[in-house]
Design an enzyme around this catalytic site. Structure first.
Site, PDB file in Angstrom:
ATOM      1  N   ASN A 298     -17.082  24.797  27.113  1.00  0.00           N
ATOM      2  CA  ASN A 298     -15.626  25.254  27.061  1.00  0.00           C
ATOM      3  C   ASN A 298     -14.836  25.453  25.793  1.00  0.00           C
ATOM      4  OD1 ASN A 298     -16.081  24.886  30.189  1.00  0.00           O
ATOM      5  ND2 ASN A 298     -15.766  22.589  29.894  1.00  0.00           N
TER       6      ASN A 298
ATOM      7  N   GLU B 287      -4.735  29.525  32.812  1.00  0.00           N
ATOM      8  CA  GLU B 287      -3.522  28.794  32.008  1.00  0.00           C
ATOM      9  C   GLU B 287      -2.854  29.920  31.164  1.00  0.00           C
ATOM     10  OE1 GLU B 287      -4.213  26.213  29.399  1.00  0.00           O
ATOM     11  OE2 GLU B 287      -6.078  27.076  28.135  1.00  0.00           O
TER      12      GLU B 287
ATOM     13  N   PHE C 155     -25.385  20.944  17.503  1.00  0.00           N
ATOM     14  CA  PHE C 155     -24.026  21.158  17.119  1.00  0.00           C
ATOM     15  C   PHE C 155     -23.257  20.002  16.369  1.00  0.00           C
ATOM     16  CE2 PHE C 155     -25.737  24.288  19.801  1.00  0.00           C
ATOM     17  CZ  PHE C 155     -25.482  25.457  19.333  1.00  0.00           C
TER      18      PHE C 155
HETATM   19  P1  ADP Z   1      -8.126  24.377  28.114  1.00  0.00           P
HETATM   20  O1  ADP Z   1      -6.684  24.144  28.362  1.00  0.00           O
HETATM   21  O2  ADP Z   1      -9.057  23.300  27.959  1.00  0.00           O
HETATM   22  O3  ADP Z   1      -8.261  25.932  27.434  1.00  0.00           O
HETATM   23  P2  ADP Z   1      -8.793  26.144  30.682  1.00  0.00           P
HETATM   24  O4  ADP Z   1      -8.140  25.849  31.973  1.00  0.00           O
HETATM   25  O5  ADP Z   1      -8.165  27.306  30.002  1.00  0.00           O
HETATM   26  O6  ADP Z   1      -8.708  25.048  29.601  1.00  0.00           O
HETATM   27  O7  ADP Z   1     -10.328  26.112  30.657  1.00  0.00           O
HETATM   28  C1  ADP Z   1     -11.205  26.281  29.689  1.00  0.00           C
HETATM   29  C2  ADP Z   1     -12.541  26.900  30.114  1.00  0.00           C
HETATM   30  O8  ADP Z   1     -13.039  25.843  31.241  1.00  0.00           O
HETATM   31  C3  ADP Z   1     -12.509  28.233  30.793  1.00  0.00           C
HETATM   32  O9  ADP Z   1     -12.705  29.133  29.840  1.00  0.00           O
HETATM   33  C4  ADP Z   1     -13.590  28.141  31.741  1.00  0.00           C
HETATM   34  O10 ADP Z   1     -14.785  28.478  30.932  1.00  0.00           O
HETATM   35  C5  ADP Z   1     -13.782  26.867  32.263  1.00  0.00           C
HETATM   36  N1  ADP Z   1     -13.163  26.894  33.609  1.00  0.00           N
HETATM   37  C6  ADP Z   1     -11.748  26.268  33.784  1.00  0.00           C
HETATM   38  N2  ADP Z   1     -11.477  26.231  34.912  1.00  0.00           N
HETATM   39  C7  ADP Z   1     -12.522  26.748  35.764  1.00  0.00           C
HETATM   40  C8  ADP Z   1     -12.774  26.955  37.206  1.00  0.00           C
HETATM   41  N3  ADP Z   1     -11.910  26.576  38.107  1.00  0.00           N
HETATM   42  N4  ADP Z   1     -13.915  27.549  37.532  1.00  0.00           N
HETATM   43  C9  ADP Z   1     -14.978  27.864  36.370  1.00  0.00           C
HETATM   44  N5  ADP Z   1     -14.696  27.643  35.396  1.00  0.00           N
HETATM   45  C10 ADP Z   1     -13.459  26.918  34.618  1.00  0.00           C
HETATM   46 MG    MG Z   2      -7.829  27.703  27.824  1.00  0.00          MG
END
Ligand code: ADP
Ligand code: MG
Ligand code: ADP
Length: 672
Positions: free
Chosen positions: A235, A288, A348
Site C-alpha cells: 500500500n 481519501e 526490501f
Molecule cells: P492511506 O491513508 O494509508 O494512504 P488509503 O485509504 O489511501 O490509505 O489506501 C492506501 C491504499 O490501500 C490504496 O492506494 C489502495 O491500494 C489500498 N486500498 C485502500 N482501500 C481499499 C479498498 N477498499 N479496496 C481495495 N484497496 C484498497
Molecule cells: Mg492514501
C-alpha cells in the site's frame, strides 16, 4: 509576497520547496535535527535552525519548537512539505495563534479530511462515489463480523486515522474479520494513538488513480488531471505516472468533476489530492483526500508546466488563482520512480549508512525528453535510521508513455549509488516488465508478479549479447590503453582485431572485437558459420576508471554501470547485474580447466558492510534474534552504524571483538 518562509521538513521535499521560494525571491529558513546537521536542505536554505535530537517527535514533529524557530527567524509563513506536521490541524491552529501563515488548506478541511470515517461521510453527502461499506465506527469483533457479512466478502478493515498504508487489513472470510479487526485496531492505536476502525468493501485488483486539485481562498477550484499510482508495495507507492493509461475521456471528466466538487464542498484552498480506487469496469470510488503537497506532485508539474509549490505559496498569500480550468493543458507523459534506501534482494529491508557514491543522471530537457531529480542527499552524506527511506525521486517526461518509459530505463541505468542498498535494480526491472509496459496495472501488481520477492534479472537472449559486447568493448579500451602505456606494441600485432571469450554465468560467447581509438568498436561473433556476423557497432567515449558507461550501440543510446573485478566486469543494465569474465582464447582454455568456484552462501553470516571499527556487540553466542534486532555497532568514517539482523535466527558464533578493525565483507558473526 512573503519575504521569508520556514520549511518544517527535511530531505528532498524541503530542498524542492526551497528551490521555488528562491526563484520567487523569498528567503528560506530550514530546521534540522542532530541527525541532519550536514543535510542538503540545511546547506540550501538561507538560514537554518537546530530544533533538537534526531527522533522526529522531539524535532520535526514538535509544534512548539517549529513555531519558536519561525518566530526567532522572523518567518511570515511555514511550508510543511508532506508527512510530519503537514496534515496536523493542531499545528495549523498553533500557527494561527502565533500569527504565522500556514502554507496549506484551512483548518476545517484538514480536520474533516484527516479522518477517514468523517471524510467518507462528508464525501457521500457531497454526492461523491464512496466505497460501499459501513458508515461508522465498528466497536467490536462481533459487530465487525455482522457488518462484513452484510457488505459481502472480501472486506477491508481500516483505521480511521490511518495514513502511509498503515492500519489496514483485508478479510476474505468471517474468521479473517475477527483477527483483522483486532490487529488493525492495535496497529491503529500504536501508530496513530486512535483505535477507531471502520469496514468497507475490498475492491479486488483495483487501480489507484488520484486527482490533483488546486483552489484559492476566493472560491476558485480547478483540477490538474490525474496520476496513476497503482504500482505499490504494501500500500505504499513505488511508481507514479500522469496521465493514467486506463482512463477514457468520459471517466476522466467525471472523476475530475467529483474531485473539484469535493474540494469545493470543504471550502478547500491550496493544493490537495483526491484519491480514488477504480475497478476493472472503470467504476471509481473515493478513498481519501490528502490535504497537502503529495510526494508524486512532480509528474503533474511535468504534464501541466505548473509549479505547484509556487501556487501554494501564492494562494497562502491571498492571491486568486492565475489559471482557470480551461487554461490547464496536459502535455505528454510523466513517470516518477521513488528511489528508496532499501534492499530489493532482501525483502526490501531498509538500508542505512554512508552514500559512498551518489551520482544521479544529469537533469536535462532536450529532444522532447526531460529528466528531473528531486533529491535530499549528496555523495558522502549519511542515510540515517531515523527517517523515511526515500532518498530521491527520479522523474521523467516524454512525448508518450513508451518514450517516457524508455527514458526512465536509461536514466535508472545512469543512476550510480554505492555504499547503501537501494531499489534501482528493482525499478529497472519494472521498466522492462511487459505488464507495466502494457499499462496492465493494479495495486496487486508487485504481489502478483513477484510472489517470492525480487531476484536480479538474469541476462538472456539479446541482453546476453549486449552485455557481453559491452564487456568486450570495455576490455578492448582498457587493453589498448594499457598497451600504449607499456609500449608493448609488437611487430605485426593487430591491435584492432582480437578474439575474446566471454563467460557470463553458464554462457560462453566467442567474440571478435575490432576498431576503437576514435573509431567505433565493432563486435562480431567469432564462431559458427550460421550465427557469425556483426552484432554491434559501439560508439562510446568511455575511459578506464569511469563507473558509468554510456554510448550508442547500433545507433541507440545505452547506459550501463561498470565495476571492474579480476578478469572481468560487473555490468549493470536494465535491472540485470551480470558478472562477465573476458578472456583471451588461451586464457579461456586455462580457465575452463579451473574448478568453478562455488559462490559462498553468505546468508548465514553477518558481513561488515564497510571498512570500520567494531564498537560493541549487542548479542551473545547462542542467542535467538529476530529480524531487525540490533546485532552490533561498527564505526566507519566517524559514524556509528548499527547492524541489524536481516532475518530471525540463532547466533552460532561471534568472530570479532570490540576494538577490532574490519575490512569490507569480514565475517562478524555466523548464524545457525
Ligand atoms: P492511506 O491513508 O494509508 O494512504 P488509503 O485509504 O489511501 O490509505 O489506501 C492506501 C491504499 O490501500 C490504496 O492506494 C489502495 O491500494 C489500498 N486500498 C485502500 N482501500 C481499499 C479498498 N477498499 N479496496 C481495495 N484497496 C484498497
Ligand atoms: Mg492514501
Ligand atoms: P503520498 O500519497 O503523497 O505518496 P504517502 O502516503 O506515501 O503519501 O505519505 C507521504 C509521506 O508521509 C511519507 O513520508 C509517509 O511515510 C508519511 N505519512 C503519511 N501518513 C502518515 C501518518 N499518518 N503518520 C506518519 N507519517 C505519515
Amino acid at each position: 509576497m512573503f519575504k521569508k518562509i520556514l520549511i518544517a521538513n527535511r530531505g528532498e521535499i524541503a530542498c524542492r520547496v526551497i528551490k521555488t521560494a528562491r526563484r520567487m525571491g523569498i528567503a528560506t529558513v530550514a530546521v534540522y535535527s542532530d541527525a541532519d546537521r550536514d543535510a542538503l536542505h540545511v546547506g540550501m536554505a538561507d538560514e537554518a535552525i537546530h530544533i533538537g535530537p534526531p527522533e522526529a517527535v522531539k524535532s520535526y514533529l514538535d509544534i512548539g519548537k517549529i513555531v519558536d524557530a519561525a518566530g526567532k527567524a522572523g518567518a511570515e509563513a511555514i511550508h510543511p512539505g508532506y508527512g510530519f506536521l503537514s496534515e496536523n490541524a493542531a499545528f495549523a491552529r498553533a500557527l494561527k495563534v502565533a500569527g504565522i501563515v500556514f502554507i496549506g488548506p484551512n483548518i476545517r478541511a484538514i480536520e474533516i479530511m484527516g479522518d477517514k470515517i468523517q471524510s467518507k461521510a462528508f464525501a457521500a453527502k457531497a454526492n461523491i462515489n464512496t466505497v460501499p461499506g459501513h458508515p461508522g465506527i465498528v466497536e467490536s469483533a462481533g459487530e465487525a463480523v455482522s457488518i462484513s457479512n452484510e457488505i459481502g466478502y472480501p472486506v477491508m478493515i481500516k483505521a480511521s486515522a490511518g495514513g502511509g498504508g498503515k492500519g489496514m487489513r483485508i478479510a476474505f472470510s468471517k474468521d479473517d474479520v475477527a483477527q483483522g479487526f483486532a490487529s488493525a485496531r492495535s496497529e491503529a492505536k500504536s501508530s496513530f494513538g486512535d483505535d477507531r476502525v471502520f469496514i468497507e468493501k475490498y475492491i479486488e485488483s483495483p487501480r489507484h488513480i488520484e486527482f490533483q486539485v488546486l483552489a484559492d481562498a476566493h472560491g476558485h477550484v480547478i483540477h490538474l488531471g490525474e496520476r496513476e499510482c497503482s504500482i505499490q508495495r504494501r500500500n505504499q507507492k513505488v511508481l507514479e505516472e500522469a496521465p493514467s493509461p486506463f482512463l477514457d475521456e468520459e471517466t476522466r471528466a467525471s472523476m475530475g468533476a467529483q474531485a473539484v466538487a469535493l474540494a469545493a464542498a470543504v471550502d478547500y484552498q491550496s493544493v490537495g489530492t483526491v484519491e480514488f480506487i477504480v475497478d476493472k469496469e472503470r467504476n471509481f470510488y473515493f478513498l481519501e483526500m490528502n490535504t497537502r503537497l503529495q510526494v508524486e506532485h512532480p509528474v503533474t508539474e511535468l504534464i501541466t508546466g505548473l509549479d505547484l509549490v509556487e501556487h501554494m505559496i501564492r494562494v497562502a498569500n491571498g492571491e486568486p488563482l492565475s489559471v482557470a480550468q480551461e487554461d490547464v493543458k496536459f502535455n505528454g507523459w510523466a513517470i516518477e520512480s521513488r528511489i528508496y534506501a532499501e534492499d530489493p534482494f532482501r525483502n526490501f529491508l531498509p538500508s542505512t549508512g554512508r552514500l559512498v557514491r551518489y551520482r544521479p543522471p544529469l537533469e536535462a530537457d532536450a529532444d522532447g525528453l526531460t529528466t528531473r531529480i528531486d533529491t535530499g542527499v549528496y555523495e558522502g552524506g549519511e542515510i540515517s535510521i531515523y527517517y523515511d527511506p526515500m532518498i530521491a525521486k527520479l522523474v521523467v517526461h516524454g512525448p508518450d508513455r513508451e518514450q517516457a518509459i524508455d527514458h526512465m530505463a536509461r536514466a535508472l541505468d545512469a543512476f550510480l549509488i554505492d555504499g547503501i542498498r537501494h531499489n534501482i535494480p528493482f525499478l529497472s526491472a519494472l521498466m522492462q516488465h511487459p505488464r507495466w509496459r502494457a499499462g496492465d496495472l493494479s495495486t496487486n501488481f508487485i504481489a502478483d508478479e513477484y510472489p517470492d520477492g525480487f531476484s536480479p534479472r538474469l541476462a538472456d537472449g539479446p541482453d546476453l549479447d549486449l552485455i557481453a559486447s559491452i564487456a568486450v568493448a570495455v576490455d578492448h579500451v582498457s587493453n589498448t590503453k594499457r598497451r600504449h602505456i607499456s609500449l608493448q606494441m609488437r611487430d605485426g600485432f593487430d591491435a584492432f582485431s582480437e578474439r575474446r571469450v566471454v563467460r557470463l554465468g553458464d554462457n560462453i560467447l566467442k567474440l571478435r572485437v575490432s576498431g576503437g581509438q576514435g573509431q567505433p568498436i565493432v563486435v562480431e561473433r567469432a564462431e559458427g558459420q550460421k550465427r557469425k556476423g556483426k552484432l554491434f557497432k559501439i560508439e562510446s567515449d568511455w575511459w578506464p576508471g569511469a563507473a558509468l558507461w554510456h554510448g550508442m550501440i547500433n545507433g541507440q543510446p545505452v547506459e550501463a554501470q561498470i565495476r571492474p573485478v579480476l578478469n572481468g566486469y560487473i555490468i549493470s543494465h536494465r535491472g540485470i547485474s551480470a558478472l562477465a569474465y573476458v578472456y583471451t582464447e588461451r586464457e579461456a582454455e586455462l580457465a575452463a580447466l579451473m574448478p568453478i568456484k562455488e559462490v559462498p552462501d553468505t546468508s548465514k553470516f553477518l558481513l561488515c558492510p564497510m571498512p570500520g571499527l567494531v564498537v560493541s556487540i549487542a548479542v551473545a553466542e547462542g542467542q535467538q534474534v529476530r529480524a531487525g534486532d540490533h546485532l552490533c555497532v561498527v564505526e566507519a568514517m566517524k559514524m556509528e552504524n548499527v547492524l541489524r539482523a536481516e532475518k530471525d535466527g540463532v547466533v552460532r558464533a561471534i568472530k570479532v571483538m570490540p576494538g577490532d578493525s574490519l575490512a569490507v565483507d569480514a565475517v562478524i558473526m555466523e548464524f545457525e
